[in-house]
Design a protein around this motif. Structure first.
Motif, mmCIF file in Angstrom:
data_model
loop_
_atom_site.group_PDB
_atom_site.id
_atom_site.type_symbol
_atom_site.label_atom_id
_atom_site.label_comp_id
_atom_site.label_asym_id
_atom_site.label_seq_id
_atom_site.Cartn_x
_atom_site.Cartn_y
_atom_site.Cartn_z
ATOM 1 N N ARG A 1 -16.482 -23.901 41.542
ATOM 2 C CA ARG A 1 -15.126 -23.408 41.283
ATOM 3 C C ARG A 1 -14.518 -22.636 42.445
ATOM 4 N NH1 ARG A 1 -18.945 -20.464 39.283
ATOM 5 N NH2 ARG A 1 -18.903 -18.169 39.288
ATOM 6 N N ARG A 2 -15.331 -21.986 43.267
ATOM 7 C CA ARG A 2 -14.772 -21.190 44.362
ATOM 8 C C ARG A 2 -14.134 -22.048 45.442
ATOM 9 N NH1 ARG A 2 -19.084 -18.199 42.478
ATOM 10 N NH2 ARG A 2 -18.559 -16.040 41.939
ATOM 11 N N SER A 3 -14.449 -23.343 45.437
ATOM 12 C CA SER A 3 -13.827 -24.243 46.414
ATOM 13 C C SER A 3 -12.648 -25.005 45.818
ATOM 14 C CB SER A 3 -14.865 -25.239 46.949
ATOM 15 O OG SER A 3 -15.298 -26.110 45.911
ATOM 16 N N ILE A 4 -12.297 -24.706 44.568
ATOM 17 C CA ILE A 4 -11.201 -25.399 43.883
ATOM 18 C C ILE A 4 -10.091 -24.395 43.632
ATOM 19 C CG2 ILE A 4 -10.554 -26.832 41.901
ATOM 20 C CD1 ILE A 4 -13.562 -27.431 41.526
ATOM 21 N N ASN A 5 -8.928 -24.658 44.159
ATOM 22 C CA ASN A 5 -7.823 -23.690 44.117
ATOM 23 C C ASN A 5 -7.047 -23.789 42.802
ATOM 24 O OD1 ASN A 5 -6.111 -21.661 44.996
ATOM 25 N ND2 ASN A 5 -4.697 -23.118 45.965
ATOM 26 N N VAL A 6 -7.778 -23.532 41.693
ATOM 27 C CA VAL A 6 -7.146 -23.517 40.379
ATOM 28 C C VAL A 6 -8.033 -22.671 39.464
ATOM 29 C CG1 VAL A 6 -8.322 -25.595 39.526
ATOM 30 C CG2 VAL A 6 -6.089 -24.969 38.604
ATOM 31 N N GLU A 7 -7.426 -21.960 38.536
ATOM 32 C CA GLU A 7 -8.201 -21.116 37.629
ATOM 33 C C GLU A 7 -8.954 -21.971 36.626
ATOM 34 O OE1 GLU A 7 -7.539 -17.373 34.534
ATOM 35 O OE2 GLU A 7 -5.867 -18.144 35.719
ATOM 36 N N MET A 8 -10.231 -21.653 36.453
ATOM 37 C CA MET A 8 -11.076 -22.403 35.526
ATOM 38 C C MET A 8 -11.301 -21.597 34.243
ATOM 39 S SD MET A 8 -11.951 -25.318 36.801
ATOM 40 C CE MET A 8 -12.104 -26.218 38.340
ATOM 41 N N PRO A 9 -11.488 -22.285 33.101
ATOM 42 C CA PRO A 9 -11.793 -21.563 31.855
ATOM 43 C C PRO A 9 -13.111 -20.803 31.996
ATOM 44 C CG PRO A 9 -11.303 -23.880 31.431
ATOM 45 C CD PRO A 9 -11.441 -23.734 32.915
ATOM 46 N N PRO A 10 -13.248 -19.644 31.343
ATOM 47 C CA PRO A 10 -14.506 -18.886 31.438
ATOM 48 C C PRO A 10 -15.614 -19.547 30.624
ATOM 49 C CG PRO A 10 -13.010 -17.822 29.919
ATOM 50 C CD PRO A 10 -12.243 -18.972 30.519
ATOM 51 N N PRO A 11 -16.822 -19.575 31.151
ATOM 52 C CA PRO A 11 -17.944 -20.186 30.417
ATOM 53 C C PRO A 11 -18.726 -19.155 29.626
ATOM 54 C CG PRO A 11 -18.647 -19.671 32.606
ATOM 55 C CD PRO A 11 -17.219 -19.155 32.486
ATOM 56 N N PHE A 12 -19.663 -19.612 28.839
ATOM 57 C CA PHE A 12 -20.738 -18.821 28.244
ATOM 58 C C PHE A 12 -20.331 -17.877 27.107
ATOM 59 C CE2 PHE A 12 -22.171 -19.312 32.797
ATOM 60 C CZ PHE A 12 -22.949 -20.433 32.538
ATOM 61 N N LEU A 13 -19.128 -17.322 27.123
ATOM 62 C CA LEU A 13 -18.781 -16.325 26.108
ATOM 63 C C LEU A 13 -18.828 -16.912 24.707
ATOM 64 C CD1 LEU A 13 -15.851 -14.425 27.876
ATOM 65 C CD2 LEU A 13 -18.277 -13.812 27.774
ATOM 66 N N ASP A 14 -18.294 -18.127 24.544
ATOM 67 C CA ASP A 14 -18.340 -18.761 23.224
ATOM 68 C C ASP A 14 -19.775 -19.074 22.805
ATOM 69 O OD1 ASP A 14 -15.612 -18.582 22.994
ATOM 70 O OD2 ASP A 14 -15.224 -20.658 23.588
ATOM 71 N N TRP A 15 -20.615 -19.459 23.777
ATOM 72 C CA TRP A 15 -22.011 -19.731 23.452
ATOM 73 C C TRP A 15 -22.719 -18.467 22.989
ATOM 74 C CZ3 TRP A 15 -23.073 -24.182 22.037
ATOM 75 C CH2 TRP A 15 -22.585 -25.320 22.696
#
Length: 200
Positions: free
Chosen positions: A99-113
């Protein structure tokens, strides 16, 4: 998007171009740009598809008529198979890692799990099947951390071909600390016997 997911998983974000996606999908670059402003938005769409796969899978396993700890173990095997077999899940995981090389905000992981695992541990406590020393809030984070660490290792060693065997070993270690009356072998036998009919 299927072509993009395949290439993002196989090659990574940086090595995949819109031209590559156009060639594999047999769609023109113009048609791709009509739907997505650029490669970043297409990558985000794949990651969103990755996250969108989970709620229905969780719901199916929450509705299985089994004790909470058994449902947790069943869900873990279904997630493991998705990470092994589903191109959107695999591509989404790789893109999120990049994600750090992609210039767009990504959804957060893990919290729902973490919330899902905590809920199942709370259910196990209400059923009277959770070990006295187990703490749902604390242990949910630990289980999710260990589970996804297992996936990272399995992906690095053999592209997750042995993920179900490794997951069985994981639960053989974890279940004695979670079950009020430890019987990991019996629970795992029930889950393995039903593997063919588990929701996917």
């Amino acid at each position: 998007m299927q072509a993009a997911a395949h290439l993002f998983f196989e090659q990574g974000y940086a090595a995949t171009s819109i031209a590559d996606i156009s060639e594999l999908s047999a769609r023109t670059s113009g048609a791709i740009y009509f739907h997505y402003a650029g490669k970043e938005q297409l990558a985000r769409a794949v990651v969103e598809a990755h996250f969108a796969a989970w709620p229905a899978l969780i719901a199916r396993h929450e509705n299985v008529g089994a004790p909470a700890l058994e449902r947790l173990v069943r869900l873990s095997y279904a997630v493991a198979r998705a990470f092994r077999d589903d191109v959107f899940v695999r591509a989404g995981a790789r893109l999120w890692a990049e994600r750090r090389s992609i210039n767009v905000e990504m959804p957060p992981p893990f919290l729902d799990w973490i919330a899902t695992v905590e809920h199942l541990l709370d259910e196990a406590r209400a059923e009277g099947t959770l070990a006295a020393g187990a703490e749902p809030v604390r242990d949910a984070t630990t289980l999710v951390s260990a589970f996804f660490g297992l996936h990272t290792l399995s992906d690095a060693l053999d592209e997750r071909r042995l993920i179900e065997d490794r997951l069985t070993a994981f639960w053989q270690l974890m279940l004695p600390a979670l079950q009020g009356v430890p019987a990991p072998a019996a629970l795992l036998d029930r889950v393995r016997e039903d593997t063919a009919s588990l929701p996917r």
